[in-house]
Design a protein around this motif. Structure first.
Motif, PDB file in Angstrom:
ATOM      1  N   MET A 108       2.243   1.808  -3.465  1.00 23.58           N
ATOM      2  CA  MET A 108       1.200   2.307  -4.366  1.00 23.58           C
ATOM      3  C   MET A 108       0.988   3.806  -4.149  1.00 23.58           C
ATOM      4  SD  MET A 108      -1.740  -0.616  -4.767  1.00 23.58           S
ATOM      5  CE  MET A 108      -1.627  -1.516  -3.234  1.00 23.58           C
ATOM      6  N   GLU A 109       1.022   4.233  -2.913  1.00 27.30           N
ATOM      7  CA  GLU A 109       0.856   5.659  -2.620  1.00 27.30           C
ATOM      8  C   GLU A 109       1.997   6.476  -3.226  1.00 27.30           C
ATOM      9  OE1 GLU A 109       0.502   6.078   1.570  1.00 27.30           O
ATOM     10  OE2 GLU A 109      -1.402   4.971   1.703  1.00 27.30           O
ATOM     11  N   GLU A 145      -7.738   2.398  -7.034  1.00 29.80           N
ATOM     12  CA  GLU A 145      -8.325   3.114  -5.895  1.00 29.80           C
ATOM     13  C   GLU A 145      -7.324   4.103  -5.300  1.00 29.80           C
ATOM     14  OE1 GLU A 145     -11.462  -0.380  -4.419  1.00 29.80           O
ATOM     15  OE2 GLU A 145      -9.492  -0.146  -3.455  1.00 29.80           O
ATOM     16  N   ALA A 146      -6.033   3.784  -5.402  1.00 22.65           N
ATOM     17  CA  ALA A 146      -4.998   4.690  -4.903  1.00 22.65           C
ATOM     18  C   ALA A 146      -4.776   5.868  -5.851  1.00 22.65           C
ATOM     19  CB  ALA A 146      -3.688   3.926  -4.715  1.00 22.65           C
ATOM     20  N   ARG A 194      -6.796  -2.162  -6.165  1.00 18.06           N
ATOM     21  CA  ARG A 194      -6.242  -1.260  -5.157  1.00 18.06           C
ATOM     22  C   ARG A 194      -5.368  -0.184  -5.804  1.00 18.06           C
ATOM     23  NH1 ARG A 194      -7.233   0.948  -2.435  1.00 18.06           N
ATOM     24  NH2 ARG A 194      -5.507   1.158  -0.961  1.00 18.06           N
ATOM     25  N   ALA A 219       1.327   6.696  -6.966  1.00 19.15           N
ATOM     26  CA  ALA A 219       0.174   7.560  -7.228  1.00 19.15           C
ATOM     27  C   ALA A 219       0.522   9.034  -7.026  1.00 19.15           C
ATOM     28  CB  ALA A 219      -0.990   7.160  -6.328  1.00 19.15           C
ATOM     29  N   GLU A 252       0.831  -1.201   0.000  1.00 20.29           N
ATOM     30  CA  GLU A 252       0.000   0.000   0.000  1.00 20.29           C
ATOM     31  C   GLU A 252       0.871   1.259   0.000  1.00 20.29           C
ATOM     32  OE1 GLU A 252      -3.326   0.404  -0.044  1.00 20.29           O
ATOM     33  OE2 GLU A 252      -3.805  -1.734  -0.142  1.00 20.29           O
ATOM     34  N   ARG A 253       1.939   1.230   0.775  1.00 23.88           N
ATOM     35  CA  ARG A 253       2.839   2.392   0.840  1.00 23.88           C
ATOM     36  C   ARG A 253       3.441   2.679  -0.539  1.00 23.88           C
ATOM     37  NH1 ARG A 253       8.700   2.665   3.944  1.00 23.88           N
ATOM     38  NH2 ARG A 253       9.247   4.782   3.278  1.00 23.88           N
TER      39      ARG A 253
END
Length: 451
Positions: free
Chosen positions: A255-256, A287-288, A284, A259, A252-253
């Motif tokens: 992907m951020e 979504e990011a 995901r 993005a 997730e980190r």
């Protein structure tokens, strides 16, 4: 002026407009009109193609991660990390003539399957520029560059810069050259700095590999103390000028980070599955806020270059991963294969949808195939089951016509700009010779990259 009349149009514009009885007017290299049938708009001297409602026009497909090759179906049943050293033998033995015939065969396959733009990463890419110029498609060329011993038998930063000087913007802009880098294990910090310098000096984009297999991420943590994406960020590589291949294992980190930088991800679902990499968390990613496009990864591991297959497989894998039948529907997949691809290349204002003012890059599919019939419409809207057929029932060889920058390259399923039989015969002879030389180099097989 060219007029394509009485054609079903899948525009992939911002509203995903579908026109049941449409018309396209092409003036030179671009669209003058895209809309409902209006015979009064057609100039007297126009060259008219009357589709009689039996064809669908849609944007040309955009393959944003491809590796041209003449070698396919030989490095099988290997996970990625064990597969890469075997694949590298191809590059140890690659000559300019090998590369030329690989580009000719590959770009022929792409065009016949409806792909009008290819982001390609391989060797001797002056040959790719020449072949693209001859055949007429669009290409973004990212040389396979590496400099970390013992992987210093690929392209160099110097050959990359020379390619930019010689070929960037050639053939009326259909050939674009990028700064290409293999990955963080093959390429040094110096090579990444050179890529950034080329981006700043020439305004070119950068294309490289992100994390592809979980084992690569484990090795990155051991060697660099961080993930591959975090290392790219540390090297200043994340920006809207960057497109990353794969990114199957990603946090997730990370992907951020992607993005926030505005970089794009080129998703290659078939090769990811075939090499045991897993299923990328595309839902995901989106979504990011990440733009995600599609790539075939080329014949070396996919065995084919067919974006219609990629659309279907990508959709099914996301539905299965998230156990949600409602996600990644036909419209979504058509966008991933067209306008999202254009956005990955910084070309969304020019290609990727059928709209007046854009370049006339389109493909036409005949509806005279059992798996595309019957075509049904919701009489109160432009909703049609045809969209689902194009994603889930389509075969690449259903493509009848391919037009790039207003020029017809394929008609009735055959290439007009080169000799198909000669391409196949030359590829056969060159491929057999290349395979012989590649097999003779097995004594130079390197160990897999793993810690």
């Amino acid at each position: 002026m060219q007029a394509i009349t009485h054609v079903i149009i899948v525009t992939v514009d911002s509203n995903d407009t579908v026109i049941r009885d449409g018309m396209l007017l092409i003036d030179g290299t671009g669209f003058d009109y895209v809309g409902e049938m209006d015979a009064a708009r057609i100039p007297r001297d126009a060259d008219i193609m009357d589709c009689k409602g039996c064809y669908v026009a849609m944007p040309g497909l955009i393959d944003t991660h491809n590796h041209s090759s003449l070698i396919r179906g030989v490095d099988e049943n290997l996970d990625l990390v064990d597969w890469l050293p075997v694949y590298d033998l191809e590059h140890r033995t690659c000559t300019p003539q090998d590369a030329r015939q690989a580009y000719r065969l590959g770009y022929l396959e792409c065009l016949l399957n409806g792909t009008t733009t290819v982001q390609d990463m391989h060797r001797h890419m002056d040959q790719a520029a020449i072949v693209a110029g001859e055949m007429g498609l669009r290409v973004f060329l990212a040389p396979y560059a590496a400099d970390v011993p013992p992987y210093d038998f690929f392209e160099t930063s110097d050959t990359n810069e020379r390619l930019i000087k010689d070929w960037h913007g050639a053939f009326d802009g259909r050939v674009q050259v990028e700064a290409g880098i293999e990955d963080v294990f093959y390429s040094s910090d110096v090579m990444y700095r050179r890529a950034l310098e080329m981006h700043e000096k020439y305004g070119v984009r950068i294309h490289t590999h992100g994390p592809e297999h979980p084992e690569e991420e484990d090795t990155a943590q051991t060697r660099f103390g961080m993930s591959i994406t975090q290392l790219l960020a540390k090297r200043g590589m994340l920006g809207d000028f960057l497109s990353l291949g794969h990114c199957v294992p990603i946090s997730e980190r990370d992907m951020e980070l992607i993005a926030q930088a505005g970089a794009s991800i080129c998703h290659c679902p078939i090769s990811a599955a075939k090499l045991g990499c897993g299923t990328a968390p595309v839902k995901r990613m989106e979504e990011a806020g990440i733009n995600v496009s599609l790539g075939s990864d080329g014949p070396i591991d996919n065995n084919s270059m067919n974006l219609f297959q990629e659309m279907k497989v990508a959709s099914l894998m996301q539905k299965a991963r998230y156990r949600d039948a409602k996600i990644f529907d036909a419209r979504h997949m058509l966008r991933m294969a067209t306008i999202n691809g254009a956005r990955s290349l910084g070309m969304e204002d020019s290609i990727g949808s059928l709209e007046a003012g854009k370049q006339a890059d389109l493909i036409m599919v005949g509806l005279d195939h059992p798996s595309l019939r019957p075509v049904c419409w919701n009489e109160t809207s432009t909703d049609t089951n045809l969209l689902w057929a194009l994603v889930f029932a389509m075969q690449g060889n259903f493509v009848d016509t391919v037009i790039v920058a207003g020029k017809t390259l394929v008609r009735h399923g055959h290439l007009l700009t080169d000799d198909e039989d000669e391409i196949l015969e030359s590829a056969q002879a060159q491929g057999v010779d290349w395979m012989r030389r590649r097999n003779a180099a097995f004594n130079q097989l390197l160990a897999p990259i793993r810690d």
